[in-house]
Enzyme design. Structure first.
Site, PDB file in Angstrom:
ATOM      1  N   SER A  83       0.828  -1.200   0.000  1.00 57.92           N
ATOM      2  CA  SER A  83       0.000   0.000   0.000  1.00 57.92           C
ATOM      3  C   SER A  83       0.872   1.263   0.000  1.00 57.92           C
ATOM      4  CB  SER A  83      -0.952  -0.029   1.193  1.00 57.92           C
ATOM      5  OG  SER A  83      -1.931   0.968   1.076  1.00 57.92           O
ATOM      6  N   ASP A  95      -8.155  -5.728  -6.306  1.00 58.11           N
ATOM      7  CA  ASP A  95      -7.994  -4.512  -5.513  1.00 58.11           C
ATOM      8  C   ASP A  95      -8.317  -3.306  -6.367  1.00 58.11           C
ATOM      9  OD1 ASP A  95      -7.185  -2.473  -3.805  1.00 58.11           O
ATOM     10  OD2 ASP A  95      -5.059  -2.728  -4.291  1.00 58.11           O
ATOM     11  N   HIS A 145      -6.311  -5.933  -1.591  1.00 52.54           N
ATOM     12  CA  HIS A 145      -5.301  -4.880  -1.442  1.00 52.54           C
ATOM     13  C   HIS A 145      -4.041  -5.355  -0.724  1.00 52.54           C
ATOM     14  CE1 HIS A 145      -3.753  -0.867  -1.409  1.00 52.54           C
ATOM     15  NE2 HIS A 145      -3.754  -0.781  -0.094  1.00 52.54           N
TER      16      HIS A 145
END
Length: 464
Positions: free
Chosen positions: A180, A388, A441
């Protein structure tokens, strides 16, 4: 601007030699409340002081490789956010222990083993970074201020001092990793280590490369949400064609006078109101999430911010994924747990999985750092959970292609147990890109077995 940042970073690192800090001193942890019996792996926790007068105290969890710690790689892992605790990455993604996925019943959550921990093939340092994350704290109000470049420099200072106290690992291959928002800082951290090695400051760190999952990389990556949604069948052909025609590929900074584009984007957001960004196949729960994530310093919309994931297939005893997440709050705030982890009393109040920080996002693109590291010959693994929507695989592919390196192993499936686990492509700059089929994600949270196989092959210099 980004190239200027790299030049400035190099100048600072060459001219300024950081003050020597005392060696880090970690403590072994043999038992953890919630886990029955002694831990079947070696865990150490501790603090390392960095910054002016050691006003920043960084907390870490170190877990030795369960295979061959004398020679296996060491992985420095930075959870995203910024401000998401290392404990989150350890418990819910790649560590050897997790919580039994049942609803909280008022007692201390039960811990169980993760058979697909990345510690099967590497020793991992889970670091609470930047300051204010997890159990890391500041001794002064001024020390709570941080930024991308300062966080990255603190990571290097941490590593330097950690190796002083752990010289037996200096010869092991080192990788820096995260997911991320760590996509912004991991390349900078890796660059700092590379530069320090080149100018022979302090001890030589055996840096081999870095790895990133669904990484935030540049501001414009949100433009790829619309082609992603179209490819996933979430919007119609007509709307997609109208968006392309009216917006011309720019869906973020729209001219206020461009009414057709604004209307199309408004329709797009209305259609996707019920879709979860971290994993589009999972339905939304109808209660508030305690800790929303932040991306690029902009708060997510209220709809995204207060809804989390439901995953009945992977967590059958839970109604919602947040029921699983909330266990870490009860566990990390327990007095016996903090004593077992050697947390300094009075330094942290309520523990937060993803904290709001006094943090400045000064780096708008990490692409130049990738280019620089590639020119130096460092290896990299970039992987994307293909469901994601927060950081789509299309946006990641786009910046990788912008590096203009030739393909040495073209797009093909990679398999685990004779089943397609995703698709991969390798480049001449020693960069490997992989999708993880069906993952969201933070890919290892959804596809643990597949992600361990991916890591093991890549760290062994084998094709995925």
């Amino acid at each position: 601007m980004a190239k200027t940042e790299i030049c400035y970073l190099l100048l600072v690192l060459v001219v300024v030699e950081l003050c020597s800090q005392p060696a880090a001193a970690g403590s072994p942890v043999k038992f953890l409340p919630g886990f029955q019996g002694p831990l079947p792996f070696e865990l150490e926790t501790g603090y390392v002081g960095v910054g002016d007068r050691e006003d920043v105290q960084l907390f870490y969890y170190f877990i030795k490789s369960e295979s061959n710690p004398e020679t296996d790689p060491v992985l420095l892992w930075i959870t995203g956010g910024p401000g998401c605790s290392a404990l989150s990455g350890l418990i819910y993604e790649i560590g050897p222990i997790t919580f039994e996925p049942v609803e909280y019943n008022g007692s201390l959550p039960t811990m169980i083993l993760n058979p697909y921990s990345w510690t099967k093939v590497a020793s991992i340092i889970f670091l609470d970074l930047p300051v204010g994350t997890g159990f890391s704290y500041a001794r002064t109000p001024a020390a709570l201020q941080s930024s991308d470049l300062q966080e990255s420099d603190h990571a290097y200072q941490f590593l330097r001092e950690w190796f002083v106290d752990h010289p037996e690992f200096l010869r092991n291959p080192l990788y820096v990793g995260g997911d991320s928002y760590s996509g912004m800082v991991v390349p900078i951290i890796t660059q700092i280590i590379a530069i320090k090695n080149e100018i022979e400051i302090k001890q030589f760190i055996n840096l081999k490369g870095y790895l990133l999952g669904n990484p935030s990389t540049f501001e414009g990556e949100k433009n790829y949400e619309i082609p992603f949604a179209y490819g996933m069948g979430l919007i119609s052909d007509e709307l997609y064609e109208s968006l392309k025609t009216n917006c011309k590929g720019e869906y973020l900074n729209i001219n206020p006078s461009n009414t057709p584009c604004l209307q199309d984007v408004q329709t797009f957001h209305k259609l996707l109101k019920g879709i979860n960004n971290p994993h589009i196949l999972e339905p939304k729960c109808k209660f508030f999430s305690p800790r929303p994530h932040l991306l690029f310093g902009q708060r997510r919309s209220l709809d995204e911010k207060f809804h989390e994931l439901n995953n009945p297939q992977q967590l059958p005893a839970l109604k919602c994924r947040t029921d699983w997440y909330v266990l870490c709050y009860h566990w990390a705030d327990d007095g016996q747990v903090r004593e077992a982890l050697n947390i300094r009393k009075g330094t942290i109040g309520k523990w937060e999985r993803c904290a709001s920080l006094q943090f400045q996002k000064t780096v708008m693109s990490s692409i130049p750092y990738h280019a620089s590291l590639s020119s130096k010959g460092y290896r990299s693994l970039i992987y994307s959970g293909d469901h994601d929507k927060a950081v789509t695989f299309q946006s990641t592919q786009a910046w990788i292609k912008s590096l203009n390196y030739s393909i040495v192993d073209d797009w093909r499936p990679w398999t685990v147990d004779n089943q397609v686990a995703g698709y991969t492509r390798s480049y001449s700059n020693r960069m490997t890109f992989a999708t993880v089929k069906g993952a969201g994600h933070t890919a290892p949270e959804y596809k643990r077995r597949e992600c361990l196989a991916m890591l093991k092959r890549w760290m062994s210099y084998k094709p995925l």
